[in-house]
Design a protein around this motif. Structure first.
Motif, PDB file in Angstrom:
ATOM      1  N   ASP A 114      45.417 -18.238  16.367  1.00  0.00           N
ATOM      2  CA  ASP A 114      45.830 -19.644  16.317  1.00  0.00           C
ATOM      3  C   ASP A 114      44.793 -20.536  15.640  1.00  0.00           C
ATOM      4  O   ASP A 114      44.747 -21.735  15.874  1.00  0.00           O
ATOM      5  N   SER A 115      43.984 -19.958  14.782  1.00  0.00           N
ATOM      6  CA  SER A 115      42.942 -20.708  14.085  1.00  0.00           C
ATOM      7  C   SER A 115      43.276 -20.793  12.595  1.00  0.00           C
ATOM      8  O   SER A 115      43.328 -19.771  11.903  1.00  0.00           O
ATOM      9  N   PHE A 116      43.494 -22.011  12.109  1.00  0.00           N
ATOM     10  CA  PHE A 116      43.860 -22.241  10.713  1.00  0.00           C
ATOM     11  C   PHE A 116      42.907 -23.236  10.087  1.00  0.00           C
ATOM     12  O   PHE A 116      42.351 -24.085  10.766  1.00  0.00           O
ATOM     13  N   ASN A 174      59.181 -28.006  -4.653  1.00  0.00           N
ATOM     14  CA  ASN A 174      58.936 -28.589  -3.343  1.00  0.00           C
ATOM     15  C   ASN A 174      57.429 -28.746  -3.142  1.00  0.00           C
ATOM     16  O   ASN A 174      56.704 -27.753  -3.110  1.00  0.00           O
ATOM     17  N   PRO A 175      56.940 -29.995  -2.997  1.00  0.00           N
ATOM     18  CA  PRO A 175      55.509 -30.174  -2.737  1.00  0.00           C
ATOM     19  C   PRO A 175      55.188 -29.767  -1.297  1.00  0.00           C
ATOM     20  O   PRO A 175      55.902 -30.136  -0.368  1.00  0.00           O
ATOM     21  N   ILE A 176      54.131 -28.978  -1.132  1.00  0.00           N
ATOM     22  CA  ILE A 176      53.793 -28.478   0.195  1.00  0.00           C
ATOM     23  C   ILE A 176      52.304 -28.646   0.492  1.00  0.00           C
ATOM     24  O   ILE A 176      51.475 -28.717  -0.406  1.00  0.00           O
ATOM     25  N   TYR A 177      52.013 -28.723   1.783  1.00  0.00           N
ATOM     26  CA  TYR A 177      50.660 -28.559   2.293  1.00  0.00           C
ATOM     27  C   TYR A 177      50.557 -27.119   2.762  1.00  0.00           C
ATOM     28  O   TYR A 177      51.534 -26.543   3.230  1.00  0.00           O
ATOM     29  N   THR A 178      49.368 -26.545   2.666  1.00  0.00           N
ATOM     30  CA  THR A 178      49.182 -25.190   3.152  1.00  0.00           C
ATOM     31  C   THR A 178      48.018 -25.122   4.130  1.00  0.00           C
ATOM     32  O   THR A 178      47.009 -25.792   3.957  1.00  0.00           O
ATOM     33  N   LEU A 179      48.187 -24.333   5.167  1.00  0.00           N
ATOM     34  CA  LEU A 179      47.122 -24.000   6.110  1.00  0.00           C
ATOM     35  C   LEU A 179      46.947 -22.491   6.060  1.00  0.00           C
ATOM     36  O   LEU A 179      47.923 -21.747   6.002  1.00  0.00           O
ATOM     37  N   VAL A 180      45.708 -22.026   6.090  1.00  0.00           N
ATOM     38  CA  VAL A 180      45.404 -20.611   5.948  1.00  0.00           C
ATOM     39  C   VAL A 180      44.862 -20.067   7.266  1.00  0.00           C
ATOM     40  O   VAL A 180      43.954 -20.658   7.863  1.00  0.00           O
ATOM     41  N   CYS A 181      45.410 -18.943   7.718  1.00  0.00           N
ATOM     42  CA  CYS A 181      44.939 -18.286   8.934  1.00  0.00           C
ATOM     43  C   CYS A 181      43.497 -17.822   8.718  1.00  0.00           C
ATOM     44  O   CYS A 181      43.187 -17.170   7.720  1.00  0.00           O
ATOM     45  N   ASN A 182      42.623 -18.171   9.660  1.00  0.00           N
ATOM     46  CA  ASN A 182      41.216 -17.789   9.553  1.00  0.00           C
ATOM     47  C   ASN A 182      40.979 -16.308   9.810  1.00  0.00           C
ATOM     48  O   ASN A 182      39.910 -15.795   9.510  1.00  0.00           O
ATOM     49  N   SER A 183      41.967 -15.612  10.348  1.00  0.00           N
ATOM     50  CA  SER A 183      41.808 -14.197  10.657  1.00  0.00           C
ATOM     51  C   SER A 183      42.319 -13.285   9.542  1.00  0.00           C
ATOM     52  O   SER A 183      41.625 -12.381   9.104  1.00  0.00           O
ATOM     53  N   CYS A 184      43.550 -13.531   9.080  1.00  0.00           N
ATOM     54  CA  CYS A 184      44.155 -12.598   8.111  1.00  0.00           C
ATOM     55  C   CYS A 184      44.517 -13.243   6.773  1.00  0.00           C
ATOM     56  O   CYS A 184      45.027 -12.582   5.889  1.00  0.00           O
ATOM     57  N   SER A 185      44.291 -14.539   6.631  1.00  0.00           N
ATOM     58  CA  SER A 185      44.550 -15.291   5.386  1.00  0.00           C
ATOM     59  C   SER A 185      46.026 -15.553   5.105  1.00  0.00           C
ATOM     60  O   SER A 185      46.384 -15.948   3.993  1.00  0.00           O
ATOM     61  N   TYR A 186      46.887 -15.341   6.092  1.00  0.00           N
ATOM     62  CA  TYR A 186      48.300 -15.698   5.923  1.00  0.00           C
ATOM     63  C   TYR A 186      48.382 -17.202   5.665  1.00  0.00           C
ATOM     64  O   TYR A 186      47.632 -17.989   6.244  1.00  0.00           O
TER      65      TYR A 186
END
Length: 91
Positions: free
Chosen positions: A29-31, A59-71
């Motif tokens: 749960d860390s992004f 479509n304009p998007i914001y992205t958050l990256v998983c700190n564990s697996c980079s999803y």
């Protein structure tokens, strides 16, 4: 707050709405916000132009990256901004 900083407030705003971010791949749960992917446009295929990519229809998007697996989690910017704006108004 500047418009450019809204993505950094998105995780807190989602938590306040009862939405808990959890990676669908690894369960963490860390992004974090990647400076290279902070704002992005997903291009659309234009059926009127032989199905070529067209960023104007994207479509304009914001992205958050998983700190564990980079999803990468993607959020529509207009909807995410309205969630953050509502969160900021409540504070």
């Amino acid at each position: 707050m500047s418009e450019e900083d809204k993505i950094y407030r998105l995780p807190d705003a989602l938590e306040r709405k009862g939405i808990h971010l959890k990676c669908p791949i690894c369960g963490q749960d860390s992004f974090s916000v990647s400076p290279q992917l902070r704002e992005y446009i997903i291009p659309a295929m234009d059926k009127n132009k032989n199905y070529n990519m067209n960023v104007d229809l994207g479509n304009p998007i914001y992205t958050l990256v998983c700190n564990s697996c980079s999803y990468v989690l993607c959020f529509s910017i207009p909807i995410a901004d309205s969630i953050v704006d509502a969160f900021d108004a409540d504070e």
